[in-house]
Every structure is written in structure tokens, then in C-alpha cells.
Write an enzyme that holds these catalytic residues in place. Sequence first.
Site, mmCIF file in Angstrom:
data_model
loop_
_atom_site.group_PDB
_atom_site.id
_atom_site.type_symbol
_atom_site.label_atom_id
_atom_site.label_comp_id
_atom_site.label_asym_id
_atom_site.label_seq_id
_atom_site.Cartn_x
_atom_site.Cartn_y
_atom_site.Cartn_z
ATOM 1 N N ASP A 38 0.801 -1.227 0.000
ATOM 2 C CA ASP A 38 0.000 0.000 0.000
ATOM 3 C C ASP A 38 0.833 1.276 0.000
ATOM 4 O OD1 ASP A 38 0.789 -0.565 2.574
ATOM 5 O OD2 ASP A 38 -1.066 0.123 3.508
ATOM 6 N N GLU A 60 9.467 -10.928 -1.899
ATOM 7 C CA GLU A 60 10.515 -9.917 -2.071
ATOM 8 C C GLU A 60 11.918 -10.528 -2.108
ATOM 9 O OE1 GLU A 60 6.950 -7.762 -0.383
ATOM 10 O OE2 GLU A 60 8.015 -9.620 0.145
ATOM 11 N N HIS A 123 0.671 0.648 10.464
ATOM 12 C CA HIS A 123 0.998 -0.742 10.160
ATOM 13 C C HIS A 123 2.326 -0.788 9.412
ATOM 14 C CE1 HIS A 123 -1.021 0.767 6.563
ATOM 15 N NE2 HIS A 123 -0.458 -0.205 5.865
ATOM 16 N N HIS A 124 2.998 -1.919 9.472
ATOM 17 C CA HIS A 124 4.323 -2.156 8.878
ATOM 18 C C HIS A 124 5.428 -1.382 9.602
ATOM 19 C CE1 HIS A 124 2.073 -4.186 5.919
ATOM 20 N NE2 HIS A 124 2.179 -3.377 4.883
ATOM 21 N N GLY A 421 26.790 -16.831 -1.341
ATOM 22 C CA GLY A 421 26.425 -18.245 -1.215
ATOM 23 C C GLY A 421 25.097 -18.514 -0.538
ATOM 24 N N ASP A 451 18.228 -29.919 -5.535
ATOM 25 C CA ASP A 451 16.843 -30.035 -5.057
ATOM 26 C C ASP A 451 16.624 -29.265 -3.754
ATOM 27 O OD1 ASP A 451 18.410 -31.821 -3.583
ATOM 28 O OD2 ASP A 451 17.251 -33.602 -4.150
ATOM 29 N N ASN A 478 19.375 -35.097 -5.758
ATOM 30 C CA ASN A 478 20.328 -35.937 -5.021
ATOM 31 C C ASN A 478 20.006 -35.969 -3.522
ATOM 32 O OD1 ASN A 478 21.135 -33.333 -4.478
ATOM 33 N ND2 ASN A 478 23.220 -33.559 -5.256
ATOM 34 N N GLY A 480 18.927 -33.868 -1.047
ATOM 35 C CA GLY A 480 19.301 -33.005 0.072
ATOM 36 C C GLY A 480 20.470 -32.092 -0.198
ATOM 37 N N GLU A 484 26.524 -29.444 2.167
ATOM 38 C CA GLU A 484 26.570 -29.446 3.635
ATOM 39 C C GLU A 484 27.048 -30.804 4.152
ATOM 40 O OE1 GLU A 484 26.153 -26.523 4.378
ATOM 41 O OE2 GLU A 484 24.277 -25.612 3.730
#
Length: 578
Positions: A38, A60, A123-124, A421, A451, A478, A480, A484
Site C-alpha cells: 500500500d 521480495e 501498520h508495517h 552463497g 533439489d 540428489n 538433500g 553441507e
Amino acid sequence: MAHDLRTQEIKNPIDVAEYLFKRLHEVGVRSIHGLPGDYNLVALDYIKPAGLSWVGNCNELNAGYAADGYARVKGVAAIVTTFGVGELSAVNALAGAYSEYVPVIHIVGYPSTTAQRDGLLLHHTLGNGDFHAFSKMSAQISCAVSLLNDPHEAATLIDNAIRECILKSRPVYISLPTDIVQKKVDGDRLKTPLDLSYPPNDPEKEDYVVDVVLKYLHAAKNPIILVDACAIRHRALAETHELIEKSGLPVFVTPMGKGAVSENLPNYGGVYAGDGSNKGVRERVESADLVLSIGGIKSDFNTAGFTYRVSQLNTIDFHSYAVKVRYSEYPGVRMNGVLTKVAQKMGKLNIEQGPTPNNDIPDDEIMSPSPTITQAWFWPNLGQWLDPNDIIITETGTANFGIWETRFPKNVTAISQVLWGSIGYATGACQGAALAAKEMGIKRTILFTGDGSFQLTAQEVSTMLRNKLNPIIFVICNNGYTIERFIHGWEDSYNDVQEWKYKDLPAAFGALPGQVATYRVETKDEVMSLFKNDEFASGDNQKLRFVELVMKWDDAPAALRSTAESTAKRNAEAAANN
């Protein structure tokens, strides 16, 4: 009253929002990313009359990633969000753009100046009357903050922000309060284009630095050139290419510099990333007695875990803010002018050739009877399928490291977020890059994402469909977060993801009949059949192509393995020291 008199004196009054969007059009922006809210709605009415298109993203954060991708192809981008809730959702993406020197203009629709002055409980807001909290946050990730609270300063602040964004190649922040949107500024200012040229170096300083560089260059027995991301971001590619072609010196790129150099040049040698380097590259670079480093960013993933073994004593660093020769720094001497003069004056040099990279499949992969698609087999094969002028986007993870093993044809643009990253970046960036490509007549935009990463920003496939974009999307299935796993938690559940029916998603996102073609490839033969399918590969294909590319959960490119090992070791050492 004084304000009204000043407005009456303007000969060609136009609205602030009109001025802003016309300036964006002038610098090359054609599409505006973002979401309505708004506090920005009236401003959005000015986009179409300025000759711009509204993209309309799903959130966003994705819009920020998309703007980043658009800017890397087009040279600059713009995103519009609303105060507080909207702008904070975009902050992660804009921090990435700041980190990686990407010029994005962030326009935030603000509550009115009177509401701000009176500290109204709107608001916001945070409910404490502080309307500056969010702009202060963004100040840390912007090279300019322009708060348009006074119409008499608005045009100057807009011009300054856009100029800073492009010259410093970093995001800027512009607030646009609701009661400023339709205030008047001098439209005659638009007759004078913004000056986007870099200020020239002091000639005496520049010539001195050139002489110093040439002295070491002529004395060197086996010098090389190493090109990194800031050569791209700070518009030094023309000068860099002139130096590469005139000198004939072996040239290498870093992971962040991939795509900066034409990889079909006879003196192109491959990707240097310390222990993660292409075959033969590490030995050649690290044995050089002089490294001309252009636009270097020596981050951990860019150096495969800080495994560079190049002495500063053998390095000349060219940057946008200085040139550093061994341990002597020359501040304020920008690389562009220096590189041009070095190329013009250098004469004959000592040249010891480097390796010649190729897209040959490793012998053990050729000999393997296994039909399973492996990382070591896939990435060189991809290089045989790519076309000149392609745009390739690789997600942080296996794709980002795998692409080091792909030798590109001419004029390929490579997009990846090696320093920041943020997983999920690549799918959002693909939407922006594909839109920029469409505007520029570039036929193929190709995304490779894991994925796990795809699940963060999958909604942008919806935005691609809405904007009739036709990228080729490969989701590496693959199971996951493989990157990591190689750092920590090999079989732990926190590195697993729910397995989606990925290729069903375009239909769920409302794809029209004939708008999408979907595929699933599980074997090497199926990959080769897909690559040989002319309809799939065609740049003239108006369909979005969506591929599930199945790989093993415990497979990763060699460069990722070595970088992850280094990262895990550094984390363990830090823990032990505490």
C-alpha cells in the site's frame, strides 16, 4: 509557501515518480522487479508510462535475487518493495548483491512525510514511531541512501543514487514517501543524461604505476594473468581482453571470474582455485614468477578454502580503487587506465605456455560400465553441449563447483553466487537473467540447481511462466544438501529434504498447455539423448524446459570435496581453539 513558490518557478514540472522511472529507463532498465504494497501502489502507476514493464514476483526475497540476476546480464536492475515488511524480506538478496558488487536500485514505498514527522502508529512499522530503523539497516548494504523527503532535493538525490549504484557497482536505497510521489521536479533535467564515466586517474600517478608494472613484467620469466569477478563488475573487461590478446600470456580465471574471459582463446588455461584447480592449472599458476591479478576477491570458496599458494611478492593486483605492486599500494589509481597503457606499451614478453583445458571425459568415467550419472562425467559433457552466448546459472553447491570443469564456448555469461552463497539464489536469479536475456535477444538461459536449494525459491518458476520466459532448468535430484554433507553431518537428517515431484510443479504453477516440456533423466544414456534432442536444445524453443537430473546423494565434484574438507578442518580448529 516558499515551497509552493519554488514549484511554480519550474518551467517543465513532472512528478517525482515519473522522473525516477524515466531515469531508470535511461540507464538501461526495462523491467522492474518487486511486489505491490500500500505504500508503493501509486508509484507503480508510473512504471508503464515510463516505457518499463512490471514483473511481479512471488515474494521480495525472490525479487531481490531476480534483480541481481537481471543486473548481471543487463548492467543494472531495479526492485520496488513496500516499507518494513517488504523491504526486510529483500534484505538477504540485496546483501548478496552488495557482497558481490552487483548494481541494484532498491526503491521503497514509504509512509507520508507527515506521518513520519508525527510518529504515527502505522501498520508495517515497529510501533515506536521510528521510521528510520529500516533505512539504517539497509545503509550497511548500500553504497548510497537517498531519502526523498523533500521534493526540491528529490531529483538530485535520485541522480546521485543511480550514478553511485552504477559507478560503484553496488546496491543503493531510495525511499519514496506516498506524499512525494506526485510532487513536482524539473523535467528539463532529463535532457542531460547522467554522467556514468569513471573519473580519470591522475596522469602522473597513472604513468608512474604503468612504468612500475612494466618493469616487473619485462623482468619476469614466466608471468601469467589471473582474472576475477571485479574485472566484470567494474567494467574492465574490454581493457582486460586487450591485455590478454596483445600479450599472449597464459590467462586463468577464478571461480567468480568464470565467463570473464573468452575460453576459446589459445592462451586460456582454465580455472585456478588453489587445490580445487583444473588439471595442470595449479602447477602453472603457482610456478609463475609474476601474477597479474585483475579484480581479485580472495574469498574461501573462490580459493577452494584459502588454498592459494601465490606469494604477494610475485603479484600485481589491479582493482577499481588502487593498484598494488607486490607490497606497494597505489591508492586512487583505477585499473582501467593502467591496463590500457600496459597493453599499449608492453612490447615482447617472456611467455611460457600453460595447460589447454578441454571438455574431455576423464578416462575412469569412460571405462566405467555404470549407467549412473556422476558429477565427474556430467560437467565436461555439458561443455560439449553449450552454445556461444548462453547464460549459465549455477547454484551454490555441487553445480557451482562442477561448472569449473566445463570449458565454455565463446561469450558465455556465467552467474553464480560464490561469495555470498545464499542457497535458493540461482532459481530467483534465473528469472531475472532470463528476462534480461529476452530483452537483449539472447536465446538460451540455463539453470543448474540442487533439489534442496530449489525448494527455497521454487515459486519463481511461476513468475517465469507469467512473464513467458523459456529457460532450461535442471534440478539436480540428489536427496538433500550435498555440499553441507561434505562439510558436516554426512547422513544426518538435517541435510535431508522432502522429495518433491519437481517436474509436476510447472503445471501446479499454472502452466498453459504447450508452455512447458518436462523430463527426468537417470542414466548417462538418457542425458546424451536429451543433449542430442534438437527440440530440447533449440534457442528458438518457446517452451520452458524443466529437467529432473538424478545423481547420487554422496557424489560431488572433486573441487567441492577439497573445499568442504578445508572448511570442516577450519571449523574444527576454531572450535578446538575456543
